[in-house]
Write a protein that holds these residues in place. Structure first.
Motif, PDB file in Angstrom:
ATOM      1  N   GLY A   1     -29.929  15.403  36.397  1.00  0.00           N
ATOM      2  CA  GLY A   1     -30.293  15.255  34.587  1.00  0.00           C
ATOM      3  C   GLY A   1     -29.457  16.146  33.836  1.00  0.00           C
ATOM      4  N   TRP A   2     -29.177  16.173  33.046  1.00  0.00           N
ATOM      5  CA  TRP A   2     -28.301  16.660  32.057  1.00  0.00           C
ATOM      6  C   TRP A   2     -28.981  16.421  30.351  1.00  0.00           C
ATOM      7  N   PRO A   3     -28.714  17.820  29.634  1.00  0.00           N
ATOM      8  CA  PRO A   3     -28.959  16.782  28.072  1.00  0.00           C
ATOM      9  C   PRO A   3     -27.465  17.257  27.775  1.00  0.00           C
ATOM     10  N   SER A   4     -28.204  16.159  26.580  1.00  0.00           N
ATOM     11  CA  SER A   4     -27.296  15.552  25.006  1.00  0.00           C
ATOM     12  C   SER A   4     -27.844  15.293  23.740  1.00  0.00           C
ATOM     13  N   PRO A   5     -27.569  15.739  22.730  1.00  0.00           N
ATOM     14  CA  PRO A   5     -27.655  15.756  21.811  1.00  0.00           C
ATOM     15  C   PRO A   5     -29.701  13.810  21.138  1.00  0.00           C
ATOM     16  N   GLY A   6     -28.779  12.838  22.438  1.00  0.00           N
ATOM     17  CA  GLY A   6     -29.239  11.776  21.873  1.00  0.00           C
ATOM     18  C   GLY A   6     -30.888  11.167  22.159  1.00  0.00           C
ATOM     19  N   GLY A   7     -30.943  12.280  23.484  1.00  0.00           N
ATOM     20  CA  GLY A   7     -32.038  12.508  24.687  1.00  0.00           C
ATOM     21  C   GLY A   7     -31.242  13.077  26.002  1.00  0.00           C
ATOM     22  N   PRO A   8     -32.360  12.994  27.451  1.00  0.00           N
ATOM     23  CA  PRO A   8     -31.892  13.659  28.751  1.00  0.00           C
ATOM     24  C   PRO A   8     -31.056  12.036  28.996  1.00  0.00           C
ATOM     25  N   VAL A   9     -29.880  12.902  29.339  1.00  0.00           N
ATOM     26  CA  VAL A   9     -28.852  11.895  30.934  1.00  0.00           C
ATOM     27  C   VAL A   9     -29.779  12.407  31.740  1.00  0.00           C
TER      28      VAL A   9
ATOM     29  N   TRP B   1     -35.858   6.418  29.660  1.00  0.00           N
ATOM     30  CA  TRP B   1     -36.121   7.149  28.111  1.00  0.00           C
ATOM     31  C   TRP B   1     -36.558   6.343  27.280  1.00  0.00           C
ATOM     32  N   ARG B   2     -36.394   5.231  27.072  1.00  0.00           N
ATOM     33  CA  ARG B   2     -37.225   4.237  26.290  1.00  0.00           C
ATOM     34  C   ARG B   2     -37.908   3.962  26.135  1.00  0.00           C
ATOM     35  N   ARG B   3     -38.016   3.275  28.038  1.00  0.00           N
ATOM     36  CA  ARG B   3     -38.940   2.713  28.356  1.00  0.00           C
ATOM     37  C   ARG B   3     -40.215   3.310  28.802  1.00  0.00           C
ATOM     38  N   ARG B   4     -40.167   4.694  29.047  1.00  0.00           N
ATOM     39  CA  ARG B   4     -40.750   5.880  28.641  1.00  0.00           C
ATOM     40  C   ARG B   4     -41.605   6.262  27.374  1.00  0.00           C
ATOM     41  N   ALA B   5     -41.812   5.808  26.655  1.00  0.00           N
ATOM     42  CA  ALA B   5     -42.257   6.443  24.940  1.00  0.00           C
ATOM     43  C   ALA B   5     -43.061   4.908  24.890  1.00  0.00           C
ATOM     44  N   GLU B   6     -42.150   3.886  25.564  1.00  0.00           N
ATOM     45  CA  GLU B   6     -43.053   2.723  24.915  1.00  0.00           C
ATOM     46  C   GLU B   6     -44.729   2.769  25.864  1.00  0.00           C
ATOM     47  N   ALA B   7     -44.405   2.915  26.700  1.00  0.00           N
ATOM     48  CA  ALA B   7     -45.121   3.406  27.929  1.00  0.00           C
ATOM     49  C   ALA B   7     -46.151   4.307  27.127  1.00  0.00           C
ATOM     50  N   LEU B   8     -46.035   5.715  26.622  1.00  0.00           N
ATOM     51  CA  LEU B   8     -46.952   6.676  26.002  1.00  0.00           C
ATOM     52  C   LEU B   8     -47.323   6.349  24.737  1.00  0.00           C
ATOM     53  N   ALA B   9     -46.436   5.028  24.319  1.00  0.00           N
ATOM     54  CA  ALA B   9     -47.164   4.910  23.396  1.00  0.00           C
ATOM     55  C   ALA B   9     -47.970   3.275  23.124  1.00  0.00           C
ATOM     56  N   ARG B  10     -47.839   2.747  24.212  1.00  0.00           N
ATOM     57  CA  ARG B  10     -48.254   1.347  24.527  1.00  0.00           C
ATOM     58  C   ARG B  10     -49.570   1.409  25.509  1.00  0.00           C
ATOM     59  N   GLY B  11     -49.187   1.997  26.645  1.00  0.00           N
ATOM     60  CA  GLY B  11     -49.171   2.165  27.539  1.00  0.00           C
ATOM     61  C   GLY B  11     -48.535   1.954  29.029  1.00  0.00           C
ATOM     62  N   VAL B  12     -48.892   2.355  30.048  1.00  0.00           N
ATOM     63  CA  VAL B  12     -48.089   1.772  31.416  1.00  0.00           C
ATOM     64  C   VAL B  12     -48.415   0.426  31.787  1.00  0.00           C
ATOM     65  N   ALA B  13     -47.369  -0.149  31.651  1.00  0.00           N
ATOM     66  CA  ALA B  13     -47.445  -1.882  32.770  1.00  0.00           C
ATOM     67  C   ALA B  13     -47.092  -1.559  34.810  1.00  0.00           C
ATOM     68  N   LEU B  14     -47.821  -1.006  34.880  1.00  0.00           N
ATOM     69  CA  LEU B  14     -47.738  -1.646  36.706  1.00  0.00           C
ATOM     70  C   LEU B  14     -47.427  -2.422  37.143  1.00  0.00           C
ATOM     71  N   HIS B  15     -47.295  -2.317  38.505  1.00  0.00           N
ATOM     72  CA  HIS B  15     -46.748  -3.474  39.177  1.00  0.00           C
ATOM     73  C   HIS B  15     -47.818  -4.493  39.427  1.00  0.00           C
ATOM     74  N   PRO B  16     -48.249  -4.968  39.785  1.00  0.00           N
ATOM     75  CA  PRO B  16     -49.454  -6.438  39.650  1.00  0.00           C
ATOM     76  C   PRO B  16     -49.680  -5.809  40.951  1.00  0.00           C
ATOM     77  N   ALA B  17     -48.844  -5.428  42.124  1.00  0.00           N
ATOM     78  CA  ALA B  17     -49.694  -4.829  43.543  1.00  0.00           C
ATOM     79  C   ALA B  17     -50.162  -3.831  42.968  1.00  0.00           C
ATOM     80  N   ILE B  18     -50.259  -2.672  42.111  1.00  0.00           N
ATOM     81  CA  ILE B  18     -50.698  -1.329  42.157  1.00  0.00           C
ATOM     82  C   ILE B  18     -52.104  -1.459  41.775  1.00  0.00           C
ATOM     83  N   PRO B  19     -52.580  -1.860  40.699  1.00  0.00           N
ATOM     84  CA  PRO B  19     -54.212  -1.994  40.057  1.00  0.00           C
ATOM     85  C   PRO B  19     -55.234  -2.466  41.079  1.00  0.00           C
ATOM     86  N   PRO B  20     -54.805  -3.432  42.194  1.00  0.00           N
ATOM     87  CA  PRO B  20     -55.710  -3.594  42.881  1.00  0.00           C
ATOM     88  C   PRO B  20     -56.092  -2.824  43.958  1.00  0.00           C
ATOM     89  N   VAL B  21     -55.065  -2.287  45.083  1.00  0.00           N
ATOM     90  CA  VAL B  21     -54.900  -0.955  45.462  1.00  0.00           C
ATOM     91  C   VAL B  21     -55.318   0.714  44.799  1.00  0.00           C
TER      92      VAL B  21
END
Length: 350
Positions: A166-174, A314-334
């Protein structure tokens, strides 16, 4: 409809389970943060999917929940630790923070770790260091197991051996997190459980024939994961996988020649600080130029605009922080099963 969960709730829940399983509170919090970060970035085979196996490892004693690593060797810019099978996410974050502080002074710093436990999603460590304006590289292998054959071979010799940078770039982390095999053990097991094939050959069967069938990995003798590059250029992925073996087990002084057992990792963490090289502003000018050039590159017919590594995550992360994390269907039952077993309230979907 996909259920979403608050990231902070998931962190608290996972930390509570780890602490109930015998992990020290500080370690439990760090491991929980790294696992949830993996899901935030979309690496859902190496996020909370690892919670249950980690709890099992704690219960069996394969993962040590308490204590400190042993410093095997130390200089102002390089250390080697014996991780003593302590939680991998805690060890790697600690190593990255130490290397980051020393790189700020000396320009670069590295920590090699032997006998770490599994370290989860490598990309999850990148934002914390990149946001300081530094470059982070992570290499890892597991000397106790094997799933990839060397180029031209048919028997397992090394693991997928991912590399993250990972390295910094003006538009966000690469950020990149790439295995030196086409797929991973975890994804192969998931596709087998779902009865799904890979979209293209990702393995060799036990006879050395390319296949898209994940079941080929679980035969006796077992098949192998194809190196990155596949049938056409797998010699490149195989060579890179061997490089990771040298930078992890060999550099840390403990690897396959020692015939270790259990689930674990050999790790190299390397941090570079552009401020101590050509200067931070010059670094960002160059990475910014490349960022613009990638985005301006004409796409293939019918394709999307080219993007930088990690940009979609990084976009997915921002959406998940704003709207909630969509877990893979196999995970919530566990998670619910583990919550009931430990007497801990499970996280409620949003």
């Amino acid at each position: 409809m996909t259920q979403r969960y608050d990231a902070a709730d998931l962190r608290r829940f996972a930390a509570a389970l780890f602490e109930a399983g015998g992990m020290e509170a500080e370690k439990a919090v760090t491991v929980a943060e790294i696992l949830v970060e993996g899901d935030l970035l979309g690496h859902d085979t190496h996020g909370l999917a690892q919670l249950s196996p980690y709890l099992d490892a704690l219960a069996s004693g394969d993962m040590l929940g308490r204590g400190e690593p042993e410093v095997v060797s130390s200089t102002p810019v390089a250390e080697t630790w014996d991780g003593r099978k302590l939680p991998g996410p805690w060890l790697v974050r600690r190593a990255a923070d130490l290397a980051s502080a020393r790189a700020a002074e000396f320009g670069l710093s590295a920590v090699a770790i032997r006998r770490s436990h599994h370290i989860a999603c490598l990309a999850a460590y990148l934002p914390r260091v990149v946001e300081r304006g530094q470059v982070l590289l992570i290499f890892t292998s597991d000397p106790a197991t094997a799933s990839v054959a060397p180029w031209g071979g048919t028997r397992r010799l090394f693991t997928p051996n991912p590399v993250a940078a990972g390295w910094p770039s003006p538009g966000g982390p690469v950020m990149l997190d790439v295995s030196m095999s086409i797929t991973t053990n975890a994804m192969t097991a998931r596709r087998r459980a779902e009865g799904a094939r890979f979209p293209r050959p990702a393995l060799l069967d036990a006879g050395g024939r390319p296949t898209d069938d994940p079941n080929a990995f679980f035969t006796d003798p077992g098949g192998t994961l194809l190196p990155l590059g596949g049938e056409a250029a797998g010699h490149k992925g195989s060579a890179l996988g061997l490089m990771v073996e040298a930078l992890t087990g060999a550099l840390a002084g403990h690897g396959r020649a020692d015939a270790p057992t259990g689930w674990g990792a050999s790790v190299l963490v390397l941090v570079l600080d552009p401020a101590r090289f050509g200067g931070r502003d010059a670094f960002l000018r160059e990475t910014g130029w490349m960022e613009d050039a990638v985005h301006a590159n004409p796409p293939v017919p019918g394709g999307e605009t080219p993007r930088l590594p990690g940009e979609r995550g990084w976009r997915r992360r921002a959406e998940a922080l704003a709207r909630g994390v969509a877990l893979h269907p196999a995970i919530p039952p566990v998670l619910e099963e583990r919550a009931a077993r430990a007497g801990v309230a499970p996280p409620a979907p949003l």
